[in-house]
Design a protein around this motif. Structure first.
Motif, PDB file in Angstrom:
ATOM      1  N   PHE A  76       0.816  -1.203   0.000  1.00 63.33           N
ATOM      2  CA  PHE A  76       0.000   0.000   0.000  1.00 63.33           C
ATOM      3  C   PHE A  76       0.856   1.262   0.000  1.00 63.33           C
ATOM      4  CE2 PHE A  76      -2.884  -3.037   2.354  1.00 63.33           C
ATOM      5  CZ  PHE A  76      -3.622  -3.339   1.212  1.00 63.33           C
ATOM      6  N   ASP A 111       3.857   0.333  11.111  1.00 63.26           N
ATOM      7  CA  ASP A 111       2.649  -0.014  10.354  1.00 63.26           C
ATOM      8  C   ASP A 111       1.493   0.920  10.701  1.00 63.26           C
ATOM      9  OD1 ASP A 111       3.824  -2.046   8.980  1.00 63.26           O
ATOM     10  OD2 ASP A 111       2.982  -3.673  10.175  1.00 63.26           O
ATOM     11  N   ASP A 120      -9.950   0.050   5.460  1.00 63.36           N
ATOM     12  CA  ASP A 120      -9.472  -0.088   4.080  1.00 63.36           C
ATOM     13  C   ASP A 120      -8.868  -1.457   3.826  1.00 63.36           C
ATOM     14  OD1 ASP A 120     -10.290   2.429   3.424  1.00 63.36           O
ATOM     15  OD2 ASP A 120      -8.325   3.376   3.630  1.00 63.36           O
ATOM     16  N   THR A 121      -8.032  -1.928   4.728  1.00 63.75           N
ATOM     17  CA  THR A 121      -7.425  -3.249   4.526  1.00 63.75           C
ATOM     18  C   THR A 121      -8.488  -4.327   4.524  1.00 63.75           C
ATOM     19  OG1 THR A 121      -6.967  -3.452   6.913  1.00 63.75           O
ATOM     20  CG2 THR A 121      -5.203  -2.576   5.517  1.00 63.75           C
ATOM     21  N   SER A 122      -9.547  -4.134   5.317  1.00 66.34           N
ATOM     22  CA  SER A 122     -10.636  -5.105   5.334  1.00 66.34           C
ATOM     23  C   SER A 122     -11.346  -5.133   3.982  1.00 66.34           C
ATOM     24  CB  SER A 122     -11.619  -4.765   6.450  1.00 66.34           C
ATOM     25  OG  SER A 122     -12.720  -5.647   6.439  1.00 66.34           O
ATOM     26  N   SER A 125      -9.118  -6.876   1.463  1.00 65.51           N
ATOM     27  CA  SER A 125      -9.091  -8.311   1.768  1.00 65.51           C
ATOM     28  C   SER A 125     -10.362  -9.001   1.287  1.00 65.51           C
ATOM     29  CB  SER A 125      -8.902  -8.512   3.273  1.00 65.51           C
ATOM     30  OG  SER A 125      -8.890  -9.872   3.602  1.00 65.51           O
ATOM     31  N   VAL A 138      -2.550 -10.025   6.657  1.00 64.64           N
ATOM     32  CA  VAL A 138      -3.030  -8.656   6.463  1.00 64.64           C
ATOM     33  C   VAL A 138      -2.320  -7.751   7.453  1.00 64.64           C
ATOM     34  CG1 VAL A 138      -5.023  -7.116   6.507  1.00 64.64           C
ATOM     35  CG2 VAL A 138      -5.307  -9.491   5.751  1.00 64.64           C
ATOM     36  N   SER A 139      -1.779  -6.641   6.963  1.00 62.23           N
ATOM     37  CA  SER A 139      -1.197  -5.620   7.831  1.00 62.23           C
ATOM     38  C   SER A 139      -1.557  -4.260   7.251  1.00 62.23           C
ATOM     39  CB  SER A 139       0.324  -5.788   7.920  1.00 62.23           C
ATOM     40  OG  SER A 139       0.966  -5.211   6.802  1.00 62.23           O
ATOM     41  N   PRO A 140      -1.324  -3.171   7.978  1.00 64.65           N
ATOM     42  CA  PRO A 140      -1.654  -1.850   7.440  1.00 64.65           C
ATOM     43  C   PRO A 140      -0.840  -1.457   6.207  1.00 64.65           C
ATOM     44  CG  PRO A 140      -1.486  -1.763   9.827  1.00 64.65           C
ATOM     45  CD  PRO A 140      -0.976  -3.103   9.407  1.00 64.65           C
ATOM     46  N   THR A 141       0.300  -2.132   5.961  1.00 60.39           N
ATOM     47  CA  THR A 141       1.139  -1.750   4.818  1.00 60.39           C
ATOM     48  C   THR A 141       1.086  -2.728   3.656  1.00 60.39           C
ATOM     49  OG1 THR A 141       3.042  -2.814   5.880  1.00 60.39           O
ATOM     50  CG2 THR A 141       2.754  -0.448   6.249  1.00 60.39           C
ATOM     51  N   ARG A 142       0.491  -3.911   3.838  1.00 65.08           N
ATOM     52  CA  ARG A 142       0.442  -4.888   2.746  1.00 65.08           C
ATOM     53  C   ARG A 142      -0.546  -6.004   3.044  1.00 65.08           C
ATOM     54  NH1 ARG A 142       6.459  -6.512   4.224  1.00 65.08           N
ATOM     55  NH2 ARG A 142       6.278  -4.338   4.818  1.00 65.08           N
ATOM     56  N   ILE A 143      -0.934  -6.708   1.984  1.00 63.68           N
ATOM     57  CA  ILE A 143      -1.772  -7.897   2.099  1.00 63.68           C
ATOM     58  C   ILE A 143      -1.159  -8.979   1.210  1.00 63.68           C
ATOM     59  CG2 ILE A 143      -4.001  -8.929   1.505  1.00 63.68           C
ATOM     60  CD1 ILE A 143      -5.383  -6.451   2.348  1.00 63.68           C
TER      61      ILE A 143
END
Length: 921
Positions: A76, A111, A120-122, A125, A138-143
């Motif tokens: 991200f 992160d 947003d990550t949800s 995903s 899943v993390s705040p910086t990548r999936i």
């Protein structure tokens, strides 16, 4: 120690004034605002997601639709505000004049500060799952997610084909990927859709007539002599307590590391082996990968000889590479220093790769991690790389180029030098024979630029220090000084170390090559060179410096290196001769009339050897001098004893509790205990204090041998954040007579049966030992016996024994039961008056002499017992006349009797008694 020039501090002050304080920036929410309102069908291509080598390769056909790729990752993009915040943070963390100097983030903090919102990550995903892809992390910086070719092609609207590039088959997406616009807007890049791995930098020297050529080869002892590392060892800095990560893409054998350390005279110390999750099965990968991993682990561990080496590597999933090992070490903050000896020229990277790796390198620096990378081995023509370890390139065609990741401003690039001072006078710099650790170097050997391109037979092809200017990164503000080109570009390398495989190559062990010291069964050593050796050895030097500084990490050290080169030139060996020029094909990119492309070394910085090689001890001293004096948190050390009554000969435990004056950070470090000004042994590492969330404790136990006053001292070592403190306690040890007391419970027995009493021995004054028991009773008590074991007292706790009392003559005839001795009058004794039993007489006749001796030793109680038995025997004999027999069972008479129990420790000469009441009903 050389002081920093005042102008250097002025630069720091000016920089601090120009910097915007992080506290003055708009607050960055720990939960960023959502940026994805909804995800619709509108699509946007994500530029830079096609791998460049696909364009030059041969398409072999469509990939098998069922082929599954794991670990495919969307990275991200931070907002402009987040990116500005990050740039300010990174500048502040390496500026000694700024309060945020060396205040590192954790991965979780990074992160949360620079990633997407949870909402947003949800949403991303959920969209991936709806495409039939299995989300794995899943993390705040990548999936990250996994899926087969069919679902990946549909999700990203691209085709995944098989390609042949330089004779090797690869899987890759044929075009840029496409994503829903809402997701594309927050996407920095994608990785793991293509199967391309970078090549290692090791340059292996072919076998030769070892022992007859007069060549010299570097063992660790030589390196530490030449680059002044031994001075750090002598000062106690060996890497103890430090962690260093080496990354690779092949499994290694611990036996090779063991053989190397043995040949180098080092104590055994195996690395930790960490296989990146989901990267496949661990395998020994050939084509230079295993050799690269072996030498990187061996040489980093040889220079930082007491450090813990963590080798992080990937398995056989070809869409994973060494850069995933590097990213894993960053995401998990595994060590302050990370070493990588892999790379590729900038033109071979997709912009997606560059962006995502740059983000990873920024995260590493923000966490205090230093990344050290090899600058490449193809001179100034980094793109003209051999296809594999068995091929060579003799003429450049792709123009001037530098290597990534060394070209990143967030990475320290290490180039190559070559010894030349020993060519004409080897005896000045080398002993005529090796010492016990296979070293023979005498001192520093003057160096020139490494360039073996035109000097070796058979040819190594392009073989010179990688260096030049980046086409991807602009000039960092810290890259200044004599010789630094005004080209507006990031220049590499930053420093350099010996790299020539020919003069003089490094010894290492790989694939069982070391069977007798550094040589194999044919008496041949494994020798190599290249900037592969510079990355792990310079990483090791930084590890030693971290130990000296007491540092948890230094982040990006490049600003410090360029400042120190100006203020403390003695820390560097300026390489002013040689070049990294290589032949080029006429008419090819950048190839002029000379038929060569490259750069020439000169005074100060140059694009061949950077700032030069280093004097490790001088560099460490310069770093120490440049480091600002930290403001430490004051501490108190409180010393307590486990008991207020301390006796000679009794163990007592002392506890030192270290508490900070402010903050909630628990102190770390050690406590040195001393009794009467004499240290009790090694310092004790602080541990958790169960009674406090901010204090820490250390304990030690001792036993005083002399009475009187004693002073106990606890000295806390302090840490990088906490000041030292001392606690004292004066105690008075008293002499206490060792003794014990006895008690026994009363017993009630039915006539003709048995009963029991519990005897308790209670120690006092630190008594320990073995207590044996005897029992006496009144003259009226007959046909009675007892059995009881001795009591073993080993500590302060009371010990119990069971006294069994039998009240029939027949029961008392059983072996192991002793008659209760009785006294008829003071000073005289008599027996129990047992009736005649042949088996009793036989037992008496067969009584072992050893037992009789024991009775003699046991004093008058034993005499009573013998006398009783002899009397019984005589009576039995005299009662045999007439041949008559009796069936009467002899029993103790009913009544109440007082028994005396005597406990004796004959070794300690201690005796005590107690009484109990025996009631026979």
């Amino acid at each position: 120690m050389v002081p920093i020039r005042s102008c250097l501090w002025l630069k720091f002050v000016i920089a601090a004034v120009l910097l915007v304080s992080i506290s003055d920036l708009p607050a960055i929410s720990q939960q960023p605002a959502s940026r994805i309102a909804s995800i619709d069908a509108k699509r946007t291509p994500v530029s830079g997601t096609q791998y460049p080598l696909v364009r030059t390769g041969t398409m072999l056909g469509h990939a098998d639709p069922a082929t599954k790729l794991t670990g495919v990752t969307l990275y991200f993009k931070p907002t402009e505000a987040q990116q500005a915040d990050l740039k300010t943070l990174l500048a502040a963390q390496v500026n000694p004049a700024f309060p945020g100097f060396h205040k590192w983030l954790t991965p979780a903090q990074y992160d949360a500060r620079f990633g997407l919102s949870a909402a947003d990550t949800s949403r991303v995903s959920q969209w991936l799952s709806a495409q039939g892809l299995a989300v794995t992390s899943v993390s705040p910086t990548r999936i990250s997610f996994a899926g087969d070719v069919t679902h990946l092609e549909a999700a990203f609207q691209t085709t995944i084909n098989r390609y042949q590039v330089q004779g090797v088959e690869h899987l890759a997406n044929a075009t840029e990927i496409s994503l829903p616009s809402a997701i594309a807007d927050v996407t920095l890049g994608v990785r793991h859709l293509a199967e391309f791995r970078p090549h290692p930098r090791v340059r292996v020297r072919p076998h030769y007539n070892y022992g007859t050529t007069g060549d010299h080869f570097l063992a660790p002892d030589d390196f530490t002599t030449i680059y002044d590392v031994k001075a750090l060892y002598n000062a106690g800095f060996t890497g103890s307590g430090q962690n260093l990560v080496v990354v690779g893409q092949s499994e290694i054998l611990a036996s090779d590391v063991d053989a190397f350390r043995s040949a180098a005279g080092l104590t055994a110390k195996d690395p930790t082996l960490t296989l990146v999750p989901d990267s496949g099965t661990a395998v020994e990968t050939k084509d230079g990968d295993e050799e690269e991993s072996d030498l990187d682990v061996e040489w980093s561990g040889a220079i930082a000889k007491a450090a813990s080496i963590n080798f992080v590597y990937v398995g056989n999933n070809q869409n994973y590479s060494v850069f995933d090992a590097l990213t894993y070490a960053i995401d998990n903050d595994l060590a302050p220093v990370l070493s990588i000896s892999y790379g590729a020229c900038e033109a071979q990277w997709s912009s997606s790769d560059v962006s995502t790796l740059t983000a990873a390198f920024e995260q590493a620096n923000a966490q205090g991690q230093t990344i050290v990378a090899a600058s490449g081995d193809n001179g100034a023509a980094d793109c003209d790389e051999p296809a594999n370890a068995n091929s060579v390139v003799t003429s450049a065609m792709d123009g001037l180029a530098v290597d990534l990741p060394a070209a990143s401003p967030y990475v320290t690039g290490v180039g190559g030098t070559e010894f030349f001072g020993d060519v004409s006078s080897p005896g000045t710099y080398w002993q005529s024979s090796n010492n016990s650790t296979n070293g023979s170097a005498i001192s520093y050997i003057p160096e020139t630029s490494w360039n073996d391109t035109d000097t070796t037979t058979p040819s190594n092809g392009l073989s010179a220090s990688g260096g030049g200017k980046s086409t991807l990164f602009s000039k960092p503000s810290w890259q200044t000084g004599t010789g630094v080109p005004a080209d507006g570009a990031r220049d590499v390398p930053d420093v350099a170390l010996n790299a020539s495989p020919d003069h003089d190559g490094y010894l290492y062990c790989s694939q069982g090559s070391c069977t007798n010291g550094f040589v194999d069964g044919s008496n041949q050593p494994t020798v190599a060179g290249g900037t592969s050796f510079g990355a792990p050895t310079f990483s090791a030097l930084l590890t030693l410096i971290n130990q000296e500084l007491g540092s948890s990490g230094q982040g990006n050290i490049n600003p410090s290196l360029y400042s120190l080169a100006a203020s403390t030139p003695a820390a560097f060996h300026d390489i002013t001769t040689g070049n990294n020029e290589v032949p080029c094909t006429a008419g090819s990119t950048d190839c002029g009339s000379s038929g060569r492309i490259g750069y020439v070394a000169g005074t100060g910085y140059d694009q061949v050897t950077g700032l030069g090689s280093v004097d490790a001890n001088e560099l460490a001293t310069a770093f120490s001098a440049a480091a600002p004096t930290p403001t430490l948190i004051s501490t108190t050390t409180n010393l307590t004893a486990s008991t207020s009554s301390i006796s000679v000969g009794t163990a007592v435990t002392f506890t030192a509790t270290v508490s900070p004056s402010s903050g909630s950070t628990v102190p770390t470090g050690t406590v040195q205990f001393a009794v009467d000004a004499t240290n009790t042994g090694a310092a004790v590492t602080l541990g958790a204090d169960a009674g406090s969330a901010s204090s820490a404790q250390a304990t030690f136990s001792t036993t005083f041998t002399t009475a009187g006053s004693h002073t106990i001292t606890a000295v806390y070592s302090g840490s990088s954040t906490d000041a030292t403190s001392t606690g004292t306690l004066t105690i008075n040890a008293t002499t206490v007579t060792k003794a014990f007391t006895l008690s026994a419970t009363n017993a009630t027995v039915a006539q003709g049966s048995s009963g029991s009493s519990t005897i308790t021995v209670t120690p006092a004054g630190g008594y320990t030992g073995t207590v044996a028991y005897t029992v006496t009773g009144p003259a009226t008590l007959t046909n009675t016996c007892f059995s009881v074991g001795s009591a073993s007292v080993t500590g302060a706790a009371a010990v119990t024994s069971t006294l069994t009392i039998n009240t029939t003559e027949a029961a008392c005839a059983t072996a192991g039961r002793r008659p209760i001795a009785v006294a008829s009058s003071p000073g005289s004794t008599r027996g129990n008056g047992f009736g005649f039993h042949p088996e009793a007489l036989l037992g008496l006749l067969l009584l072992p002499f050893a037992t009789l001796r024991k009775f003699r030793k046991s004093g008058w109680h034993g005499s009573l017992l013998v006398l009783s038995l002899m009397t019984a025997g005589v009576l039995a004999v005299t009662g045999c006349g007439g041949g008559s027999s009796s069936t009467t069972i002899a029993q103790a008479a009913q009544g109440t009797y007082t028994l005396t129990v005597t406990g004796t420790d004959s070794t300690a000469n201690i005796t005590n008694t107690t009484t109990l009441t025996l009631t026979i009903n």
